[in-house]
Scaffold this active site. Sequence first.
Site, PDB file in Angstrom:
ATOM      1  N   THR A  22      94.291  -1.603  -8.049  1.00  0.00           N
ATOM      2  CA  THR A  22      92.968  -1.548  -8.672  1.00  0.00           C
ATOM      3  C   THR A  22      92.534  -2.985  -8.958  1.00  0.00           C
ATOM      4  O   THR A  22      93.351  -3.899  -8.957  1.00  0.00           O
ATOM      5  CB  THR A  22      92.966  -0.733  -9.981  1.00  0.00           C
ATOM      6  OG1 THR A  22      93.873  -1.335 -10.903  1.00  0.00           O
ATOM      7  CG2 THR A  22      93.385   0.712  -9.755  1.00  0.00           C
ATOM      8  N   GLY A  23      91.257  -3.157  -9.206  1.00  0.00           N
ATOM      9  CA  GLY A  23      90.739  -4.504  -9.438  1.00  0.00           C
ATOM     10  C   GLY A  23      89.920  -4.989  -8.260  1.00  0.00           C
ATOM     11  O   GLY A  23      89.393  -4.176  -7.495  1.00  0.00           O
ATOM     12  N   GLY A  59      85.091  -0.812  -0.797  1.00  0.00           N
ATOM     13  CA  GLY A  59      86.161  -1.584  -1.425  1.00  0.00           C
ATOM     14  C   GLY A  59      87.501  -1.307  -0.764  1.00  0.00           C
ATOM     15  O   GLY A  59      87.585  -0.787   0.351  1.00  0.00           O
ATOM     16  N   ASP A  60      88.555  -1.632  -1.477  1.00  0.00           N
ATOM     17  CA  ASP A  60      89.901  -1.448  -0.934  1.00  0.00           C
ATOM     18  C   ASP A  60      90.381   0.003  -1.032  1.00  0.00           C
ATOM     19  O   ASP A  60      91.243   0.422  -0.265  1.00  0.00           O
ATOM     20  CB  ASP A  60      90.889  -2.355  -1.677  1.00  0.00           C
ATOM     21  CG  ASP A  60      90.911  -2.078  -3.187  1.00  0.00           C
ATOM     22  OD1 ASP A  60      89.834  -1.807  -3.748  1.00  0.00           O
ATOM     23  OD2 ASP A  60      91.997  -2.144  -3.785  1.00  0.00           O
ATOM     24  N   GLY A  70      88.624  -5.476  -5.143  1.00  0.00           N
ATOM     25  CA  GLY A  70      88.991  -4.888  -3.859  1.00  0.00           C
ATOM     26  C   GLY A  70      88.949  -5.877  -2.712  1.00  0.00           C
ATOM     27  O   GLY A  70      89.763  -5.797  -1.780  1.00  0.00           O
ATOM     28  N   ARG A 103      78.626  -1.030   0.467  1.00  0.00           N
ATOM     29  CA  ARG A 103      79.860  -1.835   0.301  1.00  0.00           C
ATOM     30  C   ARG A 103      81.067  -0.900   0.182  1.00  0.00           C
ATOM     31  O   ARG A 103      81.046   0.069  -0.561  1.00  0.00           O
ATOM     32  CB  ARG A 103      79.741  -2.700  -0.957  1.00  0.00           C
ATOM     33  CG  ARG A 103      81.009  -3.512  -1.295  1.00  0.00           C
ATOM     34  CD  ARG A 103      81.876  -2.826  -2.324  1.00  0.00           C
ATOM     35  NE  ARG A 103      82.951  -3.680  -2.807  1.00  0.00           N
ATOM     36  CZ  ARG A 103      83.943  -3.260  -3.588  1.00  0.00           C
ATOM     37  NH1 ARG A 103      83.975  -1.997  -3.970  1.00  0.00           N
ATOM     38  NH2 ARG A 103      84.880  -4.072  -3.986  1.00  0.00           N
ATOM     39  N   THR A 142      89.028   2.064 -11.350  1.00  0.00           N
ATOM     40  CA  THR A 142      89.510   2.948 -10.286  1.00  0.00           C
ATOM     41  C   THR A 142      90.648   3.762 -10.858  1.00  0.00           C
ATOM     42  O   THR A 142      91.229   3.389 -11.869  1.00  0.00           O
ATOM     43  CB  THR A 142      90.080   2.083  -9.115  1.00  0.00           C
ATOM     44  OG1 THR A 142      89.018   1.403  -8.481  1.00  0.00           O
ATOM     45  CG2 THR A 142      90.841   2.882  -8.079  1.00  0.00           C
TER      46      THR A 142
HETATM   47  N1  ASP Z   1      89.311  -1.787  -6.324  1.00  0.00           N
HETATM   48  C1  ASP Z   1      88.050  -1.154  -6.551  1.00  0.00           C
HETATM   49  C2  ASP Z   1      87.030  -1.716  -5.628  1.00  0.00           C
HETATM   50  O1  ASP Z   1      87.063  -2.904  -5.366  1.00  0.00           O
HETATM   51  C3  ASP Z   1      87.538  -1.295  -7.925  1.00  0.00           C
HETATM   52  C4  ASP Z   1      88.555  -1.312  -8.997  1.00  0.00           C
HETATM   53  O2  ASP Z   1      89.694  -0.942  -8.815  1.00  0.00           O
HETATM   54  O3  ASP Z   1      88.237  -1.674 -10.110  1.00  0.00           O
HETATM   55  O4  ASP Z   1      86.168  -0.985  -5.212  1.00  0.00           O
END
Ligand code: ASP
Length: 366
Positions: free
Chosen positions: A268-269, A247-248, A271, A245, A217
Site C-alpha cells: 500500500t502507499g 495504481g499498483d 503505487g 490512472r 488501500t
Molecule cells: N497503492 C495505492 C495506489 O497507488 C494507494 C494506496 O495504497 O494508498 O493506488
Amino acid sequence: MTHPSRRSFLAAAAAAGSLAAIPKLVYAERTRARRLAAGDDHRGPCSISSGNGVRAVAKARDRIREGVDPVIAVVEGVGIVEADPNDTTVGLGGLPNEDGVVELDSSVMHGPTHKAGAVASIRDILHPAQVALKVLQTTDHVLIVGEGARRFAIAHGFEPTNLLTPKAREAWLRWKRSNSPNDDWLDDDQMDWTPDGRERRSADAGTPDPVPFTYGTIHCGATDAAGNVSAVTTTSGLSYKIPGRVGDSPIIGAGMYVDNEIGSAGATGRGEAVIQSCGSYSAVRHMGEGKLPTEACLAVLEEIATRSKRQRRLVDDEGRPNFNVVMYALRKDGAYGSAAMWSGASFAVATADGARREPCAHLFER
Ligand code: ASP
C-alpha cells in the site's frame, strides 16, 4: 572467462558507490526491525492485511477454519472494508478522481493454480475484489479495465451503485475549491524533462510537491493449514488522480503477488513507486531466497528508496523518499511480517491467537 565471486562483486560495486545510497540509519533500523519481527517466527494458518483490515483478517481466518479456500476467504474479508463508507480509501466512500468520479482497482491471486484476476479503473461497482475474482475464475484473462470491467461486472449480476458518498464529495469539492497545487500534473519546475522531451539534469528540476498525496488501500493475504496461499488488494487508489490512472493494486507483481511455493506479498502507499520496483514480486523473491518476511519487506523498501533518489521531487533534503510505502509479506508456513518506509504504520494479522494490529518495522524515523 572467470566470473568475480558475488562477494567481490558486491565489494567492488559498493566501492564504486552504486550500493552506497542507503543511509546508515537504514541498517540501524533493520536491526531494530528484527527485534520487532516476532511474527517472523509464527507457524500455522495466518492472514495478514494493511492496518485498516482487522475485521478483514478475522473474517478470512474464520472462513479458512470453516474449510473455505483462502482465495474466497480473503475476498470476503476485504469486502467488509469495501462496503464501509467511513473508509475513504476503498470501495464505497473512496475518494474520487479529479473529475469527482470514484474509480476502483483490485487484483486477486490463487496460489494453488497460480491464476490471477484483476480489474482497474472500474466505476459504479461496490466490490471490485469480487469482480477480480470472477475474472480469475471465469475467464482466460488476467486484467480487465474501465468500461469493459464495468460491463463484465454487470454481466455477472453486480448492481451499479453510486460510490461517491456525501463525505467524499465534500472532500473533493474542498480540493477543487483550494485550486490545489497538489495534483498529479507536474508543474514546469517539477518535471525532469523539458517540453521538447530532453532529460533535464538541473539541480533545480523536480522540486517536491508542497502538499503530500493521499493514499490508502487494503491488501490481505492468507495461508491455510496445508500451506496454500492466496491474496487480494483493493483500493480507490490515489485521491484526485488523473481519470484512468491505474495504481499498483491491480498490477500482478506490484500491489500483490503469490507464489504458492513461497508465500504472498502486497503493498500500500505510493503505487507509482511500487509499480516501478515490482514491489510484491520482489518481496516474494526475497523470501524465496531465504529472507524473513520482515526482511523481505525492508529489502523492497530499500530498493525503492535508492531508486527514488533519481527523481529529485520524490526525496527530501536528506535524500529520503517524501512518500510512504508499506509492504506486507506472508510465508506459506504462516510466518509473517510488514515494514513501512516511515515509522508509525501498523498492520493487521490474525492467527490462532486472534486478530490484532502490530507495528510495522520501518526504514526511516519520522
Ligand atoms: N497503492 C495505492 C495506489 O497507488 C494507494 C494506496 O495504497 O494508498 O493506488
